[in-house]
Design a protein around this motif. Structure first.
Motif, PDB file in Angstrom:
ATOM      1  N   GLY A 194       0.798  -1.220   0.000  1.00  0.00           N
ATOM      2  CA  GLY A 194       0.000   0.000   0.000  1.00  0.00           C
ATOM      3  C   GLY A 194       0.828   1.266   0.000  1.00  0.00           C
ATOM      4  O   GLY A 194       0.540   2.214  -0.735  1.00  0.00           O
ATOM      5  N   ALA A 195       1.880   1.309   0.828  1.00  0.00           N
ATOM      6  CA  ALA A 195       2.706   2.515   0.919  1.00  0.00           C
ATOM      7  C   ALA A 195       3.443   2.773  -0.393  1.00  0.00           C
ATOM      8  O   ALA A 195       3.583   3.930  -0.826  1.00  0.00           O
ATOM      9  N   VAL A 196       3.909   1.708  -1.040  1.00  0.00           N
ATOM     10  CA  VAL A 196       4.607   1.868  -2.322  1.00  0.00           C
ATOM     11  C   VAL A 196       3.643   2.370  -3.391  1.00  0.00           C
ATOM     12  O   VAL A 196       3.981   3.260  -4.190  1.00  0.00           O
ATOM     13  N   ILE A 197       2.437   1.806  -3.409  1.00  0.00           N
ATOM     14  CA  ILE A 197       1.440   2.247  -4.387  1.00  0.00           C
ATOM     15  C   ILE A 197       1.094   3.716  -4.159  1.00  0.00           C
ATOM     16  O   ILE A 197       0.984   4.502  -5.115  1.00  0.00           O
ATOM     17  N   ASP A 198       0.942   4.116  -2.889  1.00  0.00           N
ATOM     18  CA  ASP A 198       0.667   5.521  -2.587  1.00  0.00           C
ATOM     19  C   ASP A 198       1.774   6.424  -3.118  1.00  0.00           C
ATOM     20  O   ASP A 198       1.508   7.491  -3.699  1.00  0.00           O
ATOM     21  N   ASP A 199       3.025   6.006  -2.926  1.00  0.00           N
ATOM     22  CA  ASP A 199       4.155   6.804  -3.383  1.00  0.00           C
ATOM     23  C   ASP A 199       4.172   6.902  -4.908  1.00  0.00           C
ATOM     24  O   ASP A 199       4.357   7.990  -5.471  1.00  0.00           O
ATOM     25  N   LEU A 200       3.961   5.768  -5.574  1.00  0.00           N
ATOM     26  CA  LEU A 200       3.950   5.780  -7.036  1.00  0.00           C
ATOM     27  C   LEU A 200       2.816   6.634  -7.579  1.00  0.00           C
ATOM     28  O   LEU A 200       2.945   7.267  -8.625  1.00  0.00           O
ATOM     29  N   ARG A 201       1.706   6.651  -6.866  1.00  0.00           N
ATOM     30  CA  ARG A 201       0.549   7.441  -7.298  1.00  0.00           C
ATOM     31  C   ARG A 201       0.893   8.929  -7.379  1.00  0.00           C
ATOM     32  O   ARG A 201       0.336   9.657  -8.209  1.00  0.00           O
ATOM     33  N   THR A 202       1.819   9.385  -6.548  1.00  0.00           N
ATOM     34  CA  THR A 202       2.217  10.794  -6.595  1.00  0.00           C
ATOM     35  C   THR A 202       3.177  11.082  -7.750  1.00  0.00           C
ATOM     36  O   THR A 202       3.428  12.238  -8.069  1.00  0.00           O
ATOM     37  N   ARG A 203       3.707  10.023  -8.363  1.00  0.00           N
ATOM     38  CA  ARG A 203       4.728  10.188  -9.398  1.00  0.00           C
ATOM     39  C   ARG A 203       4.201   9.970 -10.811  1.00  0.00           C
ATOM     40  O   ARG A 203       4.887  10.285 -11.782  1.00  0.00           O
ATOM     41  N   THR A 204       3.017   9.356 -10.948  1.00  0.00           N
ATOM     42  CA  THR A 204       2.525   9.021 -12.284  1.00  0.00           C
ATOM     43  C   THR A 204       1.009   9.135 -12.334  1.00  0.00           C
ATOM     44  O   THR A 204       0.325   8.936 -11.322  1.00  0.00           O
ATOM     45  N   SER A 205       0.504   9.438 -13.510  1.00  0.00           N
ATOM     46  CA  SER A 205      -0.944   9.422 -13.728  1.00  0.00           C
ATOM     47  C   SER A 205      -1.376   8.112 -14.380  1.00  0.00           C
ATOM     48  O   SER A 205      -2.567   7.890 -14.602  1.00  0.00           O
ATOM     49  N   ALA A 206      -0.408   7.241 -14.692  1.00  0.00           N
ATOM     50  CA  ALA A 206      -0.728   5.953 -15.313  1.00  0.00           C
ATOM     51  C   ALA A 206      -1.333   5.007 -14.279  1.00  0.00           C
ATOM     52  O   ALA A 206      -1.011   5.090 -13.091  1.00  0.00           O
ATOM     53  N   PRO A 207      -2.202   4.095 -14.700  1.00  0.00           N
ATOM     54  CA  PRO A 207      -2.715   3.085 -13.770  1.00  0.00           C
ATOM     55  C   PRO A 207      -1.578   2.233 -13.220  1.00  0.00           C
ATOM     56  O   PRO A 207      -0.563   2.016 -13.888  1.00  0.00           O
ATOM     57  N   ILE A 208      -1.760   1.732 -11.999  1.00  0.00           N
ATOM     58  CA  ILE A 208      -0.757   0.889 -11.351  1.00  0.00           C
ATOM     59  C   ILE A 208      -1.318  -0.523 -11.237  1.00  0.00           C
ATOM     60  O   ILE A 208      -2.317  -0.757 -10.550  1.00  0.00           O
ATOM     61  N   ALA A 209      -0.688  -1.450 -11.945  1.00  0.00           N
ATOM     62  CA  ALA A 209      -1.089  -2.854 -11.931  1.00  0.00           C
ATOM     63  C   ALA A 209      -0.043  -3.649 -11.168  1.00  0.00           C
ATOM     64  O   ALA A 209       1.157  -3.381 -11.265  1.00  0.00           O
ATOM     65  N   VAL A 210      -0.495  -4.644 -10.406  1.00  0.00           N
ATOM     66  CA  VAL A 210       0.406  -5.434  -9.574  1.00  0.00           C
ATOM     67  C   VAL A 210       0.265  -6.905  -9.926  1.00  0.00           C
ATOM     68  O   VAL A 210      -0.847  -7.419 -10.070  1.00  0.00           O
ATOM     69  N   GLY A 211       1.399  -7.586 -10.090  1.00  0.00           N
ATOM     70  CA  GLY A 211       1.388  -9.003 -10.390  1.00  0.00           C
ATOM     71  C   GLY A 211       2.462  -9.762  -9.638  1.00  0.00           C
ATOM     72  O   GLY A 211       3.247  -9.178  -8.894  1.00  0.00           O
ATOM     73  N   PHE A 212       2.513 -11.066  -9.831  1.00  0.00           N
ATOM     74  CA  PHE A 212       3.347 -12.085  -9.179  1.00  0.00           C
ATOM     75  C   PHE A 212       2.610 -12.624  -7.957  1.00  0.00           C
ATOM     76  O   PHE A 212       2.432 -11.922  -6.958  1.00  0.00           O
TER      77      PHE A 212
END
Length: 274
Positions: A194-212
């Motif tokens: 969650g914290a990493v996704i929050d940080d990335l959200r401030t850096r990009t307007s692209a959707p964030i997809a998670v896998g593995f």
């Protein structure tokens, strides 16, 4: 979002879904019907790999799949020819073409590869094993061709890598849940992302997809709670293809049933709504 944006059709509170498949497994003769069925099931994205051998990042399920596709003679030209048969038909599903640098891109040439993909029924590109020395040229070629890029990073990537990936992503940003091979899950689960996704959200307007390690609806729901825009399902989807071939079952029907199972838990409490 642009009309052709990845994961743009999600309903409020709903997480997007991407499936990884090797083109040629099942055979390319089946792929058009399979894509139509996934589109009907509202799968948001198919990460469609041009098969390549001996991937050090893939686990045994995906490596066996790639070997089957390669044994059947699957290559870039045949994959793009097959995709052309469904051009304009898919109303929901986007195609992110995954190609390996050494096996597919370098022999053709970077500029030629991007131009060829841009002329095909492809919505975005993900290049596996892209050397740092050609990253800038790749971005320039993709931008000139109007081809969106899938960029990747890990939760523990260096800050410079996180920033570069976030800035590069124009299709979506693929956050690989942990270091390891496909099919393996993060030992501490998905909540810690969650914290990493929050940080990335401030850096990009692209959707964030998670896998593995996304195998079923409980993992999809966990990623929704962590704030991801989409879940990427790879080895579990490829295993359905493998079992269908072994049991001589209808792979199109089996994958449609698998997608329905993935969507069977409605993640009604995304973290942002708490």
């Amino acid at each position: 979002m642009p009309e052709n944006a990845f994961f743009a059709d999600r309903r409020p509170g709903e997480i997007g879904l991407a499936l990884f498949l090797n083109a040629g497994d099942p055979p390319l003769s089946v792929l058009p019907d399979l894509l139509r069925a996934l589109d009907e099931s509202e799968v948001d994205c198919v990460e469609l790999a041009v098969p390549f051998p001996d991937s050090i990042t893939d686990g045994p399920v995906i490596r066996r799949s790639a070997d089957r596709a390669l044994a059947d003679g699957t290559d870039l030209a045949e994959v793009l020819k097959c995709l052309d048969t469904v051009r304009g038909e898919l109303r929901h599903t986007k195609i992110a073409l995954l190609a390996d640098w050494s096996h597919t891109v370098r022999p053709l040439g970077l500029a030629e590869f991007v131009a060829t993909a841009a002329d095909a029924a492809v919505d975005g590109l993900l290049v596996h094993g892209l050397p740092p020395r050609v990253r800038w040229a790749y971005r320039e070629a993709a931008a000139a061709a109007g081809m969106p890029i899938v960029a990747t990073c890990y939760p523990k990537s260096a800050q410079a890598v996180l920033a570069e990936s976030a800035a590069t992503a124009s299709a979506y940003l693929y956050l690989v849940a942990h270091y390891g091979r496909t099919g393996s899950a993060p030992p501490d689960g998905f909540a810690q992302l969650g914290a990493v996704i929050d940080d990335l959200r401030t850096r990009t307007s692209a959707p964030i997809a998670v896998g593995f390690g996304v195998r079923g609806p409980s993992e999809v729901a966990a990623l929704a709670r962590a704030g991801a825009d989409a879940a990427v399902v790879g080895s579990a989807a490829v295993a359905v293809v493998e079992r269908a071939a072994e049991d001589r079952r209808d792979v199109v029907a089996d994958l449609a049933e698998f997608v329905a199972m993935l969507k069977s838990i409605n993640p009604t409490t995304p973290r942002s709504a708490k």
